[in-house]
Scaffold this motif. Sequence first.
Motif, PDB file in Angstrom:
ATOM      1  N   THR A 132       0.499  13.229  -2.426  1.00  0.00           N
ATOM      2  CA  THR A 132       1.222  13.742  -3.592  1.00  0.00           C
ATOM      3  C   THR A 132       0.501  13.367  -4.886  1.00  0.00           C
ATOM      4  N   THR A 133       0.071  12.128  -4.986  1.00  0.00           N
ATOM      5  CA  THR A 133      -0.637  11.677  -6.181  1.00  0.00           C
ATOM      6  C   THR A 133      -1.962  12.408  -6.332  1.00  0.00           C
ATOM      7  N   TRP A 140       0.840  -1.189   0.000  1.00  0.00           N
ATOM      8  CA  TRP A 140       0.000   0.000   0.000  1.00  0.00           C
ATOM      9  C   TRP A 140       0.877   1.242   0.000  1.00  0.00           C
ATOM     10  N   PRO A 141       0.429   2.301  -0.714  1.00  0.00           N
ATOM     11  CA  PRO A 141       1.222   3.536  -0.724  1.00  0.00           C
ATOM     12  C   PRO A 141       1.164   4.218   0.637  1.00  0.00           C
ATOM     13  N   SER A 142       2.203   4.986   0.912  1.00  0.00           N
ATOM     14  CA  SER A 142       2.228   5.725   2.174  1.00  0.00           C
ATOM     15  C   SER A 142       1.258   6.901   2.082  1.00  0.00           C
ATOM     16  N   ARG A 143       0.991   7.526   3.214  1.00  0.00           N
ATOM     17  CA  ARG A 143       0.097   8.687   3.228  1.00  0.00           C
ATOM     18  C   ARG A 143       0.671   9.807   2.362  1.00  0.00           C
ATOM     19  N   GLN A 144       1.984  10.013   2.432  1.00  0.00           N
ATOM     20  CA  GLN A 144       2.630  11.062   1.645  1.00  0.00           C
ATOM     21  C   GLN A 144       2.490  10.784   0.144  1.00  0.00           C
ATOM     22  N   GLU A 145       2.680   9.540  -0.265  1.00  0.00           N
ATOM     23  CA  GLU A 145       2.526   9.182  -1.674  1.00  0.00           C
ATOM     24  C   GLU A 145       1.086   9.406  -2.142  1.00  0.00           C
ATOM     25  N   THR A 146       0.135   9.074  -1.294  1.00  0.00           N
ATOM     26  CA  THR A 146      -1.274   9.258  -1.642  1.00  0.00           C
ATOM     27  C   THR A 146      -1.612  10.734  -1.790  1.00  0.00           C
TER      28      THR A 146
END
Length: 64
Positions: A30-31, A22-28
Amino acid sequence: MAKISPGEFMRQVQAEARKVVWPSRQETVTTAIFVGIMMVILALFFLGIDTLFGKAVQWLLSLV
């Protein structure tokens, strides 16, 4: 294809779910921001194209 029991099916589902990264909160975040910016850019682009074609069609119809 061989049939499997519901219990075995659930074990396989759990094993596959453990493999998910699962993506991290930061990756989510940013996306999501990137998608929002691209949506605005594309909306403005298509608004411009639509306006341009609309004016061209109005001009062509005024010639008739």
